[in-house]
Scaffold this motif. Structure first.
Motif, mmCIF file in Angstrom:
data_model
loop_
_atom_site.group_PDB
_atom_site.id
_atom_site.type_symbol
_atom_site.label_atom_id
_atom_site.label_comp_id
_atom_site.label_asym_id
_atom_site.label_seq_id
_atom_site.Cartn_x
_atom_site.Cartn_y
_atom_site.Cartn_z
ATOM 1 N N PHE A 51 36.337 40.297 33.691
ATOM 2 C CA PHE A 51 36.998 40.201 34.992
ATOM 3 C C PHE A 51 35.934 39.896 36.045
ATOM 4 O O PHE A 51 34.981 40.655 36.216
ATOM 5 N N ILE A 52 36.109 38.779 36.728
ATOM 6 C CA ILE A 52 35.154 38.311 37.729
ATOM 7 C C ILE A 52 35.840 38.322 39.088
ATOM 8 O O ILE A 52 36.927 37.769 39.258
ATOM 9 N N ASP A 53 35.186 38.942 40.078
ATOM 10 C CA ASP A 53 35.753 39.006 41.431
ATOM 11 C C ASP A 53 35.507 37.673 42.135
ATOM 12 O O ASP A 53 34.366 37.309 42.445
ATOM 13 N N ARG A 429 36.125 50.560 38.403
ATOM 14 C CA ARG A 429 37.475 50.571 37.845
ATOM 15 C C ARG A 429 37.405 50.985 36.372
ATOM 16 O O ARG A 429 36.330 50.972 35.759
ATOM 17 N N LEU A 430 38.530 51.312 35.786
ATOM 18 C CA LEU A 430 38.586 51.700 34.380
ATOM 19 C C LEU A 430 39.546 50.788 33.625
ATOM 20 O O LEU A 430 40.599 50.417 34.154
ATOM 21 N N VAL A 431 39.174 50.462 32.390
ATOM 22 C CA VAL A 431 40.045 49.690 31.507
ATOM 23 C C VAL A 431 40.139 50.419 30.174
ATOM 24 O O VAL A 431 39.119 50.743 29.555
ATOM 25 N N TYR A 432 41.375 50.679 29.755
ATOM 26 C CA TYR A 432 41.626 51.292 28.458
ATOM 27 C C TYR A 432 42.300 50.263 27.563
ATOM 28 O O TYR A 432 43.399 49.790 27.864
ATOM 29 N N LYS A 433 41.654 49.939 26.457
ATOM 30 C CA LYS A 433 42.238 48.989 25.516
ATOM 31 C C LYS A 433 43.201 49.691 24.579
ATOM 32 O O LYS A 433 42.882 50.728 23.984
ATOM 33 N N ASN A 434 44.381 49.122 24.432
ATOM 34 C CA ASN A 434 45.388 49.637 23.512
ATOM 35 C C ASN A 434 45.010 49.206 22.102
ATOM 36 O O ASN A 434 44.931 48.016 21.798
ATOM 37 N N LEU A 435 44.769 50.170 21.223
ATOM 38 C CA LEU A 435 44.353 49.878 19.856
ATOM 39 C C LEU A 435 45.519 49.589 18.932
ATOM 40 O O LEU A 435 45.313 49.271 17.757
ATOM 41 N N GLY A 436 46.748 49.702 19.450
ATOM 42 C CA GLY A 436 47.916 49.367 18.649
ATOM 43 C C GLY A 436 48.371 50.452 17.712
ATOM 44 O O GLY A 436 49.296 50.249 16.909
ATOM 45 N N ASN A 452 33.128 46.803 36.980
ATOM 46 C CA ASN A 452 32.040 47.756 37.204
ATOM 47 C C ASN A 452 31.582 47.845 38.653
ATOM 48 O O ASN A 452 30.829 48.752 39.010
ATOM 49 N N ALA A 453 32.040 46.921 39.507
ATOM 50 C CA ALA A 453 31.697 46.998 40.934
ATOM 51 C C ALA A 453 32.308 48.256 41.547
ATOM 52 O O ALA A 453 33.375 48.722 41.122
ATOM 53 N N ARG A 454 31.665 48.778 42.576
ATOM 54 C CA ARG A 454 32.092 50.049 43.166
ATOM 55 C C ARG A 454 32.686 49.851 44.558
ATOM 56 O O ARG A 454 32.063 49.245 45.429
ATOM 57 N N PHE A 455 33.886 50.363 44.718
ATOM 58 C CA PHE A 455 34.592 50.361 45.998
ATOM 59 C C PHE A 455 35.377 51.665 46.099
ATOM 60 O O PHE A 455 35.597 52.353 45.102
#
Length: 592
Positions: A51-53, A429-436, A452-455
């Motif tokens: 993900f690129i801002d 931010r956080l991303v949780y991958k669904n392992l199915g 990973n950017a902080r706001f």
């Protein structure tokens, strides 16, 4: 580890009973036996998606203004606001609406106040600010936003909540909007603190009704004297007070009369029975698969609410007995945002709810019997508790056919940066991958600089703004410009996007349910208004197909008539428009 029966089955694999064609011919919501699904064919890993801002390059350079930058003295300064993806001009490309606020001690020159903004999608990765032409620019503390075509004229309208007075903007279909709040009966004589909002057709009459959350009773018509404000303490640090100790407010349900006006039916419909609550975000889905839309509300510092639709114009709060009012330990939480999806593909919609720091977010698994189980720790999403979490959503970021989770964070006390609490005001931010298999993995560190950017962020909306098949993220950052996170690599696997247009049901098709089948894998979603935190995501439904070159079956259940339409062997990697009773009326595939 003991798992509920449905949860155990949902994490197993077996072959569909009977012939595949027989299974496909039976709507998922009518099946009596538990469906077990196999994963969609997949070759992806989370590390292949970044993900690129791109906000600055896209032209999204208008800063949010919300309270003090280095200190917060009143609760209104901490709450922040939502944001929206919506196609206001019906050209098939997502536009952007950005809310804005103010400062209690600011004296803005006339015409220089922070305002809300509308950005038109130029279809080349950039946006143009069309606020002046649109008539949507407003100053003040705008908190929430939701979208729906309330008068069925074919153009989606915009409802905006404020710490002040809410506004309904009618979409004129020519790039402009008109404030019709008084004309439609939605004007409030007394200002309130509106937060989340949701369009829904709760009585299935073909017209969109409106649910509005209210937070605390903090009168916007009485100037706040900052110098006279008292302070509370958080971990021994003097901070602003609330919401505990402040008077909560009640929510509102407006019935659409079908003639362009609304009537407040909150008391008649049972919406006032739970009493005052610190309500923040509302969502409406058919959680019990009975064909009628229910309402779930994330509530701050008090039990959350689940309004079950009684099919007679009334609702009953069943959150406590259903198991989604508290966490697994029976504690009330500071609920903020809500995401909804069938994350384990068992045919029932589950709930993800964000909360305050020193607590985890909740993953409420729908047991299919009217109850939910808090599987936050069992599933792997209960591992982060040092963030104040806000916007959230289920998106299949890698198109493998399983809904992943993205969580947006931001603390409310800038002062904590002066202390060694292990927490900071600006967060990644956080991303949780669904392992199915019913489990998620925290892959945030692998997902690129946009994650990973902080706001200190608040609202978030999800949608594919460049129509390339990868789901993107739009984020409101407090006292900063927004983030537009472009999904790079998510479209390497196949996908299909579905836009629904109602004819007998509401034109926006809110409440319509779609089921997509590839082989033995079955996914569902519903067209919905107002989710994440006080925000609006793309009204189109996106489904990852893995390596499948087509959807074996697309099934649409229209909300008013409950009629089911089916479409077989629909090719992947395109946007399909389906109009009620007319079938597929348009397709779009972006040129390579």
């Amino acid at each position: 580890m003991m798992l509920p029966r449905r949860r155990f089955l949902g994490s197993s694999l077996c072959v569909l009973g009977g012939a595949l064609l027989d299974a496909l011919a039976t709507p998922l919501w009518n099946w009596k036996e538990q469906l077990i699904v196999e994963a969609a064919p997949s070759t992806s890993s989370s590390s292949r998606v970044q993900f690129i801002d791109v906000a600055q390059a896209a032209g999204l350079t208008v800063p949010n203004v919300w309270g003090g930058v280095d200190h917060k003295r009143v609760i209104i300064e901490t709450k922040g606001s939502g944001i929206a993806f919506f196609d206001y001009d019906n050209d098939g490309w997502l536009d952007i609406y950005i809310t804005n606020g103010s400062r209690l001690d600011a004296h803005w020159p006339s015409g220089k106040e922070p305002t809300t903004h509308l950005f038109k999608n130029n279809r080349d990765g950039t946006f143009t600010d069309v606020t002046d032409k649109s008539g949507l620019g407003r100053s003040g503390w705008q908190t929430g936003v939701c979208v729906g075509d309330y008068d069925n004229d074919g153009w989606d309208d915009l409802f905006c909540t404020f710490w002040g007075r809410n506004i309904l903007f009618h979409n004129n279909g020519n790039g402009t909007f008109t404030d019709v709040t008084r004309k439609t009966g939605l004007f409030q004589d007394k200002g309130r603190w509106g937060t989340g909002c949701t369009f829904l057709d709760y009585d299935r009459d073909g017209y969109l009704d409106l649910f509005v959350c209210n937070f605390v009773k903090l009168d916007p018509d009485i100037p706040i004297s900052i110098d006279s404000m008292s302070f509370c303490q958080w971990k021994g640090v003097p901070t602003m007070c609330g919401p505990r100790g402040l008077p909560g407010d009640t929510n509102i349900l407006y019935h659409n009369n079908g003639d362009g006006t609304f009537t407040d039916v909150s008391e008649k419909a049972g919406i006032l029975k739970p009493g005052p609550r610190y309500s923040i975000t509302s969502v409406s889905y058919d959680f019990d698969n009975d064909g009628w839309p229910d309402i779930y509300i994330a509530v701050d510092s008090e039990p959350s609410i689940m309004f079950q639709n009684n099919h007679d114009g009334t609702f009953t709060d069943i959150a406590v007995i259903a198991g989604c009012a508290y966490n697994n330990d029976g504690h009330e939480q500071a609920g903020m945002g809500v995401g909804v999806a069938d994350y384990d593909c068992d045919g029932y919609l589950d709930i993800f709810k964000t909360n305050f720091a020193d607590d985890t977010s909740d993953l409420y698994h729908n047991n299919g019997d009217g109850t939910f189980s808090d599987l936050s720790f069992n599933s792997g999403v209960g591992i982060n508790n040092n963030y104040v979490a806000w916007g959230c959503g289920f998106i299949d970021y890698d198109n493998d056919g399983w809904a992943d989770i993205i969580q947006i964070n931001g603390h409310v006390y800038p002062e904590i940066d002066n202390y060694n609490f292990g927490e900071t005001f600006r967060n990644p931010r956080l991303v949780y991958k669904n392992l199915g298999n019913g489990h998620f993995k925290d892959v945030s560190a692998e997902m690129g600089p946009g994650i990973n950017a902080r706001f200190s962020s608040r609202g978030a909306a999800f949608g594919d703004y460049d129509n390339d098949g990868g789901m993107d993220v739009l984020i409101l950052n407090m006292n900063d410009i927004p983030s537009l996170l472009h999904n790079v690599g998510g479209n390497k696997q196949n996908w299909i996007k579905i836009k629904l247009v109602g004819t007998k049901c509401n034109r926006t098709a809110i409440g319509a349910r779609v089921r997509v089948v590839t082989g033995k894998h079955s996914q569902i979603d519903e067209v919905h208004s107002g989710t994440s935190v006080m925000s609006q995501s793309d009204l189109r439904l996106h489904f990852g197909l893995g390596t499948a070159s087509s959807a074996d079956l697309i099934e649409v259940k229209w909300p008013t008539t409950q009629k089911i339409e089916r479409f077989a062997q629909v090719k992947a990697n395109q946007i399909v428009t389906i109009r009620e009773d007319q079938g597929i009326v348009a397709t779009f595939k972006r040129p390579s």
